[in-house]
Write a protein that holds these residues in place. Structure first.
Motif, mmCIF file in Angstrom:
data_model
loop_
_atom_site.group_PDB
_atom_site.id
_atom_site.type_symbol
_atom_site.label_atom_id
_atom_site.label_comp_id
_atom_site.label_asym_id
_atom_site.label_seq_id
_atom_site.Cartn_x
_atom_site.Cartn_y
_atom_site.Cartn_z
ATOM 1 N N SER A 10 -9.671 17.237 8.094
ATOM 2 C CA SER A 10 -8.341 17.183 8.061
ATOM 3 C C SER A 10 -7.769 16.125 6.823
ATOM 4 C CB SER A 10 -7.758 16.074 9.339
ATOM 5 O OG SER A 10 -8.075 16.853 10.405
ATOM 6 N N VAL A 11 -6.644 16.599 6.397
ATOM 7 C CA VAL A 11 -6.115 15.993 5.275
ATOM 8 C C VAL A 11 -4.868 15.277 5.641
ATOM 9 C CG1 VAL A 11 -4.921 16.160 2.846
ATOM 10 C CG2 VAL A 11 -6.925 17.599 3.572
ATOM 11 N N MET A 12 -4.805 13.705 5.222
ATOM 12 C CA MET A 12 -3.678 12.916 5.909
ATOM 13 C C MET A 12 -2.708 13.223 4.966
ATOM 14 S SD MET A 12 -3.656 9.137 7.604
ATOM 15 C CE MET A 12 -4.748 8.566 6.051
ATOM 16 N N ILE A 13 -1.423 13.230 5.195
ATOM 17 C CA ILE A 13 -0.185 13.148 4.245
ATOM 18 C C ILE A 13 0.468 11.986 4.448
ATOM 19 C CG2 ILE A 13 1.660 14.441 3.286
ATOM 20 C CD1 ILE A 13 0.467 16.887 4.340
ATOM 21 N N VAL A 14 0.749 11.025 3.630
ATOM 22 C CA VAL A 14 1.502 9.921 3.722
ATOM 23 C C VAL A 14 2.916 9.814 2.762
ATOM 24 C CG1 VAL A 14 -0.479 8.533 4.441
ATOM 25 C CG2 VAL A 14 -0.028 8.462 2.106
ATOM 26 N N GLU A 15 3.617 9.277 3.074
ATOM 27 C CA GLU A 15 4.998 8.973 2.180
ATOM 28 C C GLU A 15 4.911 8.211 1.096
ATOM 29 O OE1 GLU A 15 9.855 9.279 2.272
ATOM 30 O OE2 GLU A 15 8.337 9.642 4.141
ATOM 31 N N ALA A 16 4.896 8.301 0.001
ATOM 32 C CA ALA A 16 4.886 7.237 -1.122
ATOM 33 C C ALA A 16 5.903 6.078 -0.923
ATOM 34 C CB ALA A 16 4.923 7.927 -2.416
ATOM 35 N N GLU A 17 5.534 4.917 -0.820
ATOM 36 C CA GLU A 17 6.403 3.859 -0.931
ATOM 37 C C GLU A 17 7.061 3.901 0.545
ATOM 38 O OE1 GLU A 17 8.989 3.918 -4.171
ATOM 39 O OE2 GLU A 17 7.381 4.199 -5.558
ATOM 40 N N PRO A 22 -1.364 -0.309 7.069
ATOM 41 C CA PRO A 22 -1.956 -0.460 8.512
ATOM 42 C C PRO A 22 -1.900 0.783 9.293
ATOM 43 C CG PRO A 22 -0.785 -2.479 7.920
ATOM 44 C CD PRO A 22 -0.620 -1.543 6.833
ATOM 45 N N VAL A 23 -0.698 1.243 8.965
ATOM 46 C CA VAL A 23 -0.423 2.516 9.712
ATOM 47 C C VAL A 23 -1.274 3.765 9.357
ATOM 48 C CG1 VAL A 23 1.828 4.267 10.180
ATOM 49 C CG2 VAL A 23 2.161 1.918 10.038
ATOM 50 N N ALA A 24 -1.475 3.768 7.880
ATOM 51 C CA ALA A 24 -2.198 4.848 7.498
ATOM 52 C C ALA A 24 -3.717 4.499 7.882
ATOM 53 C CB ALA A 24 -2.403 4.797 6.120
ATOM 54 N N ALA A 25 -4.128 3.417 7.906
ATOM 55 C CA ALA A 25 -5.608 2.976 8.569
ATOM 56 C C ALA A 25 -5.710 3.294 9.893
ATOM 57 C CB ALA A 25 -5.802 1.632 8.300
ATOM 58 N N GLU A 26 -4.616 3.058 10.880
ATOM 59 C CA GLU A 26 -4.561 3.504 12.267
ATOM 60 C C GLU A 26 -4.679 4.934 12.435
ATOM 61 O OE1 GLU A 26 -4.452 3.024 16.371
ATOM 62 O OE2 GLU A 26 -5.117 1.691 14.639
ATOM 63 N N CYS A 27 -3.936 5.444 11.461
ATOM 64 C CA CYS A 27 -4.199 7.113 11.669
ATOM 65 C C CYS A 27 -5.416 7.729 11.370
ATOM 66 C CB CYS A 27 -2.872 7.610 10.748
ATOM 67 S SG CYS A 27 -2.811 9.489 10.810
ATOM 68 N N LYS A 28 -6.094 7.131 10.357
ATOM 69 C CA LYS A 28 -7.449 7.597 10.019
ATOM 70 C C LYS A 28 -8.337 7.018 11.219
ATOM 71 C CE LYS A 28 -11.296 6.330 6.729
ATOM 72 N NZ LYS A 28 -11.907 5.181 6.985
ATOM 73 N N GLY A 36 -12.746 14.146 14.683
ATOM 74 C CA GLY A 36 -12.204 14.576 13.411
ATOM 75 C C GLY A 36 -13.225 14.115 12.353
ATOM 76 N N ARG A 37 -12.854 14.661 11.157
ATOM 77 C CA ARG A 37 -13.375 14.365 9.836
ATOM 78 C C ARG A 37 -12.081 14.307 8.559
ATOM 79 N NH1 ARG A 37 -17.255 17.839 6.078
ATOM 80 N NH2 ARG A 37 -17.436 16.434 4.121
ATOM 81 N N LEU A 38 -11.964 13.122 8.219
ATOM 82 C CA LEU A 38 -11.011 13.150 7.383
ATOM 83 C C LEU A 38 -11.608 13.226 5.938
ATOM 84 C CD1 LEU A 38 -7.775 12.316 6.960
ATOM 85 C CD2 LEU A 38 -8.717 9.896 6.568
ATOM 86 N N LEU A 39 -10.855 14.318 5.327
ATOM 87 C CA LEU A 39 -11.371 14.533 3.747
ATOM 88 C C LEU A 39 -10.678 13.770 2.783
ATOM 89 C CD1 LEU A 39 -11.367 18.513 4.459
ATOM 90 C CD2 LEU A 39 -13.324 16.919 4.604
ATOM 91 N N GLY A 40 -9.290 13.412 3.151
ATOM 92 C CA GLY A 40 -8.935 12.655 2.207
ATOM 93 C C GLY A 40 -7.277 12.609 2.370
ATOM 94 N N ALA A 41 -6.531 11.954 1.572
ATOM 95 C CA ALA A 41 -5.029 11.684 1.730
ATOM 96 C C ALA A 41 -4.318 12.204 0.784
ATOM 97 C CB ALA A 41 -4.681 10.201 2.079
ATOM 98 N N VAL A 42 -3.011 12.614 0.766
ATOM 99 C CA VAL A 42 -2.248 12.955 -0.199
ATOM 100 C C VAL A 42 -0.879 12.213 -0.134
ATOM 101 C CG1 VAL A 42 -0.995 15.096 -1.091
ATOM 102 C CG2 VAL A 42 -3.172 15.438 -0.002
ATOM 103 N N MET A 43 -0.447 11.823 -1.037
ATOM 104 C CA MET A 43 1.073 11.334 -1.233
ATOM 105 C C MET A 43 2.127 12.170 -1.573
ATOM 106 S SD MET A 43 -0.092 7.628 -3.097
ATOM 107 C CE MET A 43 1.619 6.819 -2.897
ATOM 108 N N ASN A 44 3.011 12.240 -0.884
ATOM 109 C CA ASN A 44 4.153 12.960 -1.384
ATOM 110 C C ASN A 44 5.495 12.088 -1.475
ATOM 111 O OD1 ASN A 44 4.962 12.415 1.133
ATOM 112 N ND2 ASN A 44 5.750 14.307 1.919
ATOM 113 N N ARG A 45 6.309 12.635 -2.240
ATOM 114 C CA ARG A 45 7.643 12.254 -2.675
ATOM 115 C C ARG A 45 7.330 10.811 -3.581
ATOM 116 N NH1 ARG A 45 12.130 11.988 2.201
ATOM 117 N NH2 ARG A 45 11.845 14.198 2.675
#
Length: 64
Positions: A10-17, A22-28, A36-45
């Motif tokens: 899985s790839v987690m997408i997070v909105e920059a800024e 803590p929210v991203a860590a909880e999602c992970k 699941g296996r988290l491959l990485g994270a991508v920042m958008n905007r």
């Protein structure tokens, strides 16, 4: 989360800024807890700011 264990990764997408750490860590944690296996994270905007000094150097010396 239900599909995370069925996929190879899985790839987690997070909105920059906006998304807090803590929210991203909880999602992970939830992805990994559901098998699941988290491959990485991508920042958008993501905004790329130009520092004022660099902006002046590049754009005020243009003569037409």
């Amino acid at each position: 989360m239900a599909l995370a264990k069925l996929a190879d990764g899985s790839v987690m997408i997070v909105e920059a800024e906006r998304t807090r750490a803590p929210v991203a860590a909880e999602c992970k944690r939830l992805i990994e807890a559901s098998g699941g296996r988290l491959l990485g994270a991508v920042m958008n905007r993501r905004r790329l700011y130009i520092p004022d000094m660099l902006y002046r150097l590049l754009y005020q010396r243009v003569s037409i």
